[in-house]
Scaffold this motif. Structure first.
Motif: not given
Length: 584
Positions: A421-445
């Motif tokens: 759960v901690k990992l998935v919640e962190r991924l969801v948070e990073w999916c909204e990291a619009k200032d860091h396109a690379g992090v956002m893209g990798e989180s989604n992937r």
């Protein structure tokens, strides 16, 4: 002095190639003395007098005054450079550019307009060392910080000439320094590197480097080596010339020193070593099947107490890990444990660059299929998850990439991580990291990969409960086809395995409308159209989603795809049309 200068300028204006050497030398000495005392004012007088045009005819290899003529030109051009530096010091970048334009107009352009560059370039073939030195200074000062003029020199063939001069006059410290300064300036231009690659510059620089004891001299050579080593051909030439052995020796001598010069040398040498490994041929030559002495020395850097060596060691491993054969060898020979031990030393308040480098190495090592299970068994996933709290985007990016590589086709690992759960919640948070396109893209992937590789209902439920569905739907609209496709496959699995659980989130994310747009768009790739139709067929198992599908005239869009040039798309269109017709 003013009268003497005026007289000298008048005499020089009427000078011919037949004028006596004594007369010329006297005038030139007067100019040099005036330049030494009041450089800017004298330079301006020389420029306005029109004698620069006379100098072009005096630059002859057989003349005894040639060195002094070149010296005057060098001083005049240098004084313009000094004027520019002083005038622009401490100013804004806009004003800085204005100052640069003033400098160019002030002295450089008159030298160029007087036609001084071609005869100066010709003088580089002269044997007189003083003429060569002053000629090099003159060209360097005229072309200071001007890519246009430096490109002109390159096109006139100065690079092979200067490399030859370095080899011939390597005992002359002043000439050697002049050549190195010229190389440093010219090597910044991409167009120069091809010409350098056709010379023996690598051999000459390494030979020169081996003789140096003083830090400043080594630093000057490093400043030439770094831009040259960006070229893959020159990388290999430098390796073959023995540069790596020199770098390893520097590392060994400076690693335990606290002296500022030694610390700087250690950094420069280890950074350059990593740069040499970026070339495929140079890297493979140094790897030597994992048995090379260079590779073994680099391995010893990882457990070092020096952060600089830890960083360079991890980056070197990441560079060695650029093909499957090397990766498999390194994993089989225990490199993973060394990297995990290194990461452990940097979990709490660790060095971010070392964290990033070690994660880069692990990510590359995880690419070959045979390495994944071995690395998972070694505990790499657990080691990487320790950095989940990191707030540094570069670390986040590599962490996500490493986990995504590890779980590729590893169902058990994907399920285990997907239920975290901690990992998935962190991924969801990073999916909204619009200032860091690379992090956002990798989180989604990674979110998509957890579903695709686990095919687990529990993983899907965890992602739904953590609010991840909307991000997968958004991912389906990505500009990258691979990401669109990964999202659609994950969404199709969600619809097939846990449609009821995800129904509301899929509806709120307007998935049906997005699928209609993807199918209607002629630019959508065939695999996107295919997976969109597969997903539509799965979604109509939900009453509210089925109503949305029926309300948007999907039948019309799908029927057009039956004649699609891609047979797989056309076949899926026929199946989808039948399914929609039955449900309507």
């Amino acid at each position: 002095m003013a009268d003497n200068l005026s007289d000298a300028l008048k005499k020089l204006k009427i000078t011919t190639t037949d004028s006596t050497a004594d007369s010329l030398e006297g005038c030139l000495d007067c100019l040099l003395q005036a330049l030494a005392q009041n450089n800017t004012e004298t330079s301006e007088k020389i420029q306005k007098s029109g004698v620069l045009q006379v100098f072009a005819s005096l630059l002859m290899p057989q003349s005894s005054c040639t060195a002094k003529v070149a010296n005057v030109i060098a001083e005049v051009a240098r004084n313009g450079e000094v004027f520019y530096k002083n005038f622009s010091a401490g100013t804004s970048s806009v004003f800085h550019l204005t100052c640069f334009a003033l400098f160019a107009e002030f002295m450089r352009n008159p030298c160029v307009d007087a036609g001084l560059i071609p005869p100066l370039v010709q003088l580089l073939n002269c044997k007189d060392q003083e003429v060569l030195l002053q000629t090099g200074r003159a060209l360097g000062n005229i072309c200071y910080d001007s890519h246009t003029l430096q490109s002109q020199l390159i096109n006139m063939g100065v690079i092979p000439t200067l490399v030859k001069l370095l080899g011939i006059h390597c005992q002359n410290a002043a000439l050697t320094e002049m050549c190195l300064v010229a190389f440093g300036n010219l090597a910044e231009l991409e167009s120069s590197k091809e010409q350098f690659a056709y010379t023996n510059i690598a051999e000459e620089l390494v030979k020169l480097f081996k003789k140096q004891i003083e830090h400043d001299k080594k630093e000057m050579i490093f400043e030439v080596l770094a831009p040259l080593a960006e070229n893959d051909v020159i990388k290999l030439q430098l390796v073959e010339a023995g540069l790596v052995e020199c770098l390893l020796e520097i590392v060994q001598k400076t690693v335990d020193s606290d002296k500022e010069d030694d610390v700087a040398e250690l950094k420069t040498a280890s950074d350059l070593m990593v740069l040499l490994l970026l070339g495929d041929e140079s890297m493979q030559k140094l790897f030597e099947g994992g048995k090379g002495s260079v590779f073994q020395r680099v391995l010893s850097w990882i457990p070092s107490n020096s952060h600089q060596l830890q960083l360079a060691g991890a980056l070197a491993i990441a560079n060695f890990a650029r093909n499957d054969g090397n990766c498999i060898h390194m994993v089989d020979n225990g490199i993973v444990q060394k990297l995990m031990d290194l990461l452990d030393r940097h979990v709490e308040d660790g060095n971010v660059t070392v964290q990033h480098a070690a994660l880069s190495a692990l990510r590359n090592l995880a690419i070959p299929v045979v390495n994944k299970a071995k690395m998972l068994s070694a505990g790499v996933a657990e080691a990487v998850l320790k950095f989940l709290r990191s707030e540094m985007p570069p670390v986040q990016f590599k962490l996500l990439g490493t986990l995504r590589m590890l779980i590729d086709a590893q169902a058990e690992a994907a399920e285990q991580l997907g239920k975290n759960v901690k990992l998935v919640e962190r991924l969801v948070e990073w999916c909204e990291a619009k200032d860091h396109a690379g992090v956002m893209g990798e989180s989604n992937r990674l979110l998509s990969a957890l579903i695709r590789h686990s095919k687990s209902k529990e993983v899907i439920r965890t992602i739904v409960q953590s609010g991840g569905i909307k991000h997968l739907v958004t991912m389906a609209t990505s500009e990258h086809v691979i990401m669109q496709n990964e999202a659609l496959v994950a969404l199709a699995l969600i619809a097939a395995l846990e449609l009821v659980t995800a129904e509301k989130d899929l509806e709120n994310a307007q998935l049906v409308q997005i699928l209609h747009r993807l199918l209607s768009d002629d630019r959508s790739a065939p695999e996107i159209k295919y997976n969109s139709m597969v997903l539509i067929c799965a979604l109509i198992g939900s009453e509210p989603l089925q109503k949305e599908v029926q309300s948007m005239a999907f039948l019309e869009v799908v029927s057009k795809l039956r004649s699609h040039e891609n047979k797989t798309v056309a076949q899926q269109a026929s199946l989808t049309e039948q399914r929609l017709a039955v449900e309507s």
